[in-house]
Design an enzyme around this catalytic site. Structure first.
Site, short mmCIF file in Angstrom:
data_model
loop_
_atom_site.label_atom_id
_atom_site.label_comp_id
_atom_site.label_asym_id
_atom_site.label_seq_id
_atom_site.Cartn_x
_atom_site.Cartn_y
_atom_site.Cartn_z
N ASP A 136 -3.30 -5.41 -7.14
CA ASP A 136 -4.42 -4.88 -7.91
C ASP A 136 -5.77 -5.07 -7.27
OD1 ASP A 136 -4.34 -3.75 -10.68
OD2 ASP A 136 -2.68 -5.19 -10.70
N HIS A 168 -7.37 2.31 -1.67
CA HIS A 168 -5.91 2.36 -1.47
C HIS A 168 -5.57 2.30 0.02
CE1 HIS A 168 -5.22 2.77 -5.65
NE2 HIS A 168 -5.63 4.03 -5.76
N LEU A 201 11.97 -10.44 8.04
CA LEU A 201 11.45 -10.42 6.66
C LEU A 201 12.07 -9.26 5.91
CD1 LEU A 201 9.18 -11.54 4.64
CD2 LEU A 201 7.91 -9.51 5.31
C1 FPP Z 1 -3.72 -1.11 -7.54
O1 FPP Z 1 -5.09 -0.92 -7.40
C2 FPP Z 1 -2.87 -0.52 -6.54
C3 FPP Z 1 -2.00 0.54 -6.70
C4 FPP Z 1 -1.88 1.38 -7.88
C5 FPP Z 1 -1.02 0.88 -5.72
C6 FPP Z 1 -1.42 1.28 -4.39
C7 FPP Z 1 -1.07 0.28 -3.41
C8 FPP Z 1 -1.31 0.42 -2.11
C9 FPP Z 1 -1.96 1.62 -1.51
C10 FPP Z 1 -0.97 -0.67 -1.22
C11 FPP Z 1 0.21 -0.60 -0.33
C12 FPP Z 1 1.28 0.37 -0.46
C13 FPP Z 1 2.52 0.25 0.11
C14 FPP Z 1 3.47 1.40 0.08
C15 FPP Z 1 2.99 -0.98 0.76
P1 FPP Z 1 -5.88 -0.25 -8.60
O2 FPP Z 1 -6.03 1.19 -8.28
O3 FPP Z 1 -5.18 -0.53 -9.88
O4 FPP Z 1 -7.24 -0.98 -8.53
P2 FPP Z 1 -8.17 -1.37 -9.76
O5 FPP Z 1 -7.38 -2.32 -10.59
O6 FPP Z 1 -9.33 -2.04 -9.10
O7 FPP Z 1 -8.54 -0.11 -10.46
#
Ligand code: FPP
Length: 221
Positions: free
Chosen positions: A2, A19, A113
């Site tokens: 998050d 992201h 891993l």
């Molecule tokens: C949360 O941040 C993250 C996500 C919804 C997922 C996206 C994750 C990635 C891009 C990282 C890595 C991916 C892989 C495939 C390893 P948020 O959008 O909820 O942020 P906020 O809480 O600040 O709004």
């Protein structure tokens, strides 16, 4: 993972920039886990509830996963990461599923891993799927055991969670590995996921090393 959105917004950037940085942080975290001797790492990349985000963000996230996997492909193999995807992948475009299949096949013999990436995953979905699979294979559900259910979870064969890290100050499980986290030690940090680097991982592992795990038992004195 998050905090990608907040990381971007606090810099006047689009959420997609968060992201992208989150993707880099995920890779760095996997490499740092490997270096620290962690055997299994699971990353919650996309939950079944994330489909409710604006369509453009969902589309961008899926494109980012696909691009990230393709661009990092040779690095993933060289870094000895064994990647598995868990979740209901049927909702993803064919091309993305092909990339996923290729990366799983090409890294199947790696072993430094075990990296599980949860896509379109939720803990409730996982348990419900396990029960459905038991029913489909003719098991008597009225006599289903915990071992049988565990053996049908998406994580079958992997150890249960030891440490569950939640970034960006969120204090909830958000439907992640509810069964597998039964005795997980929980670690909460205010650090936003894109800033979660090797030092933050070390701090979490050091905190975990100080925990006394009792699994409901009383320690002998
Ligand atoms: C949360 O941040 C993250 C996500 C919804 C997922 C996206 C994750 C990635 C891009 C990282 C890595 C991916 C892989 C495939 C390893 P948020 O959008 O909820 O942020 P906020 O809480 O600040 O709004």
């Amino acid at each position: 993972m998050d905090g990608n959105g907040r990381w971007a917004q606090s810099r006047g950037l689009d959420r997609s920039a968060g992201h992208r940085k989150g993707m880099d942080a995920a890779y760095d975290c996997a490499v740092a886990c490997r270096a620290a001797g962690v055997s299994h790492l699971s990353l919650f990349a996309f939950s079944t509830d994330n489909w409710q985000r604006p369509a453009a963000e969902v589309k961008e996230l899926i494109a980012l996963f696909d691009r990230g996997m393709r661009e990092n492909f040779s690095r993933i193999v060289a870094d000895d990461l064994r990647i598995r995807f868990i979740g209901d992948l049927s909702g993803f475009p064919q091309a993305v599923r092909r990339t996923i299949g290729k990366i799983e096949a090409e890294t199947a013999d790696n072993g430094a891993l075990h990296l599980q990436i949860a896509l379109n995953y939720s803990g409730k979905w996982d348990v419900a799927e396990a029960v459905r699979r038991l029913a489909d294979t003719g098991h008597d559900l009225s006599a289903a055991t915990e071992e049988q259910i565990a053996s049908e979870l998406a994580t079958a064969g992997c150890p249960e969670l030891d440490l569950l890290i939640r970034t960006s100050g969120e204090l909830r499980l958000s439907n992640f590995m509810l069964w597998q986290a039964a005795y997980a030690e929980l670690y909460f940090t205010e650090v936003l996921w894109p800033d979660f680097g090797a030092a933050e991982l070390q701090a979490a592992l050091a905190d975990y090393a100080r925990r006394e795990r009792r699994y409901g038992r009383v320690e002998a004195r």
